[in-house]
Design a protein around this motif. Structure first.
Motif, PDB file in Angstrom:
ATOM      1  N   THR A 103      11.929 -11.815  45.887  1.00 43.44           N
ATOM      2  CA  THR A 103      11.966 -10.454  46.415  1.00 43.44           C
ATOM      3  C   THR A 103      10.521  -9.976  46.542  1.00 43.44           C
ATOM      4  O   THR A 103       9.589 -10.703  46.189  1.00 43.44           O
ATOM      5  CB  THR A 103      12.743  -9.481  45.491  1.00 43.44           C
ATOM      6  OG1 THR A 103      11.986  -9.285  44.296  1.00 43.44           O
ATOM      7  CG2 THR A 103      14.121 -10.005  45.156  1.00 43.44           C
ATOM      8  N   GLN A 104      10.355  -8.741  46.984  1.00 43.97           N
ATOM      9  CA  GLN A 104       9.000  -8.199  47.113  1.00 43.97           C
ATOM     10  C   GLN A 104       8.320  -8.088  45.757  1.00 43.97           C
ATOM     11  O   GLN A 104       7.113  -8.220  45.650  1.00 43.97           O
ATOM     12  CB  GLN A 104       9.045  -6.842  47.802  1.00 43.97           C
ATOM     13  CG  GLN A 104       9.503  -6.932  49.234  1.00 43.97           C
ATOM     14  CD  GLN A 104       9.691  -5.569  49.874  1.00 43.97           C
ATOM     15  OE1 GLN A 104       9.527  -4.544  49.238  1.00 43.97           O
ATOM     16  NE2 GLN A 104      10.044  -5.578  51.154  1.00 43.97           N
ATOM     17  N   ASN A 105       9.106  -7.867  44.708  1.00 42.88           N
ATOM     18  CA  ASN A 105       8.538  -7.643  43.381  1.00 42.88           C
ATOM     19  C   ASN A 105       8.834  -8.740  42.357  1.00 42.88           C
ATOM     20  O   ASN A 105       8.268  -8.728  41.277  1.00 42.88           O
ATOM     21  CB  ASN A 105       9.055  -6.310  42.809  1.00 42.88           C
ATOM     22  CG  ASN A 105       8.727  -5.158  43.719  1.00 42.88           C
ATOM     23  OD1 ASN A 105       7.625  -5.074  44.252  1.00 42.88           O
ATOM     24  ND2 ASN A 105       9.694  -4.278  43.916  1.00 42.88           N
ATOM     25  N   THR A 106       9.751  -9.643  42.677  1.00 43.81           N
ATOM     26  CA  THR A 106      10.222 -10.609  41.689  1.00 43.81           C
ATOM     27  C   THR A 106      10.295 -12.012  42.269  1.00 43.81           C
ATOM     28  O   THR A 106      10.688 -12.191  43.416  1.00 43.81           O
ATOM     29  CB  THR A 106      11.646 -10.221  41.203  1.00 43.81           C
ATOM     30  OG1 THR A 106      11.632  -8.884  40.758  1.00 43.81           O
ATOM     31  CG2 THR A 106      12.123 -11.126  40.097  1.00 43.81           C
TER      32      THR A 106
END
Length: 144
Positions: A103-106
């Motif tokens: 994901t964008q953060n993970t």
């Protein structure tokens, strides 16, 4: 990487039990504890092999399942900015899910173990990166 593939084939021929086996490496990584996560497919017997341990010649855990018993999923959500590739290998009430989640953060790459739907553990690949990954195409084929 090519050297790693050459190394894995003899190891896995021993795991698969046949000198004629044509094991395709679907996924391989090293964990932070110097163990290995391996997922392979032998098309002549339609066998999917999951192996885990420091030495794949003598894995701590090995599961072999007919491809009909294994599930896969691969999709991308532009709305969420997420990509997930997962192959699920059942073992009684437990499920071993070799997965890549971006994901964008993970970023989570490794194997999740659940029992009766409850997450027991997640074993991450070192630096959240696989050495070899054909998980997306294999998972896509399984989901069709």
């Amino acid at each position: 990487m090519m050297k790693l593939k050459r190394l894995l084939v003899p190891i896995l021929l021993g795991i698969m039990g046949s000198a004629n086996a044509q094991v395709q490496t679907i996924f391989h990584c090293n964990t932070k504890n110097n163990k290995q996560i391996f997922l392979g497919f032998e098309p002549n017997t339609n066998t999917v092999t999951y192996a885990f341990g420091k030495d794949l010649n003598h894995p701590e855990m090995m599961l072999q399942r007919n491809i009909q018993q294994v599930r896969g999923e691969s999709h991308y959500s532009s709305a969420e900015g997420a990509t997930i590739n997962v192959v699920d290998i059942p073992n009684g009430n437990a499920l071993y899910s070799v997965q890549e989640l971006y994901t964008q953060n993970t970023t989570e790459v490794g194997v999740e173990v659940t029992q009766k739907g409850k997450r027991i553990t997640f074993v991450s690949c070192k630096n959240n990166k696989p050495n070899i990954s054909n998980l997306e195409s294999f998972a896509s084929e399984l989901s069709q």
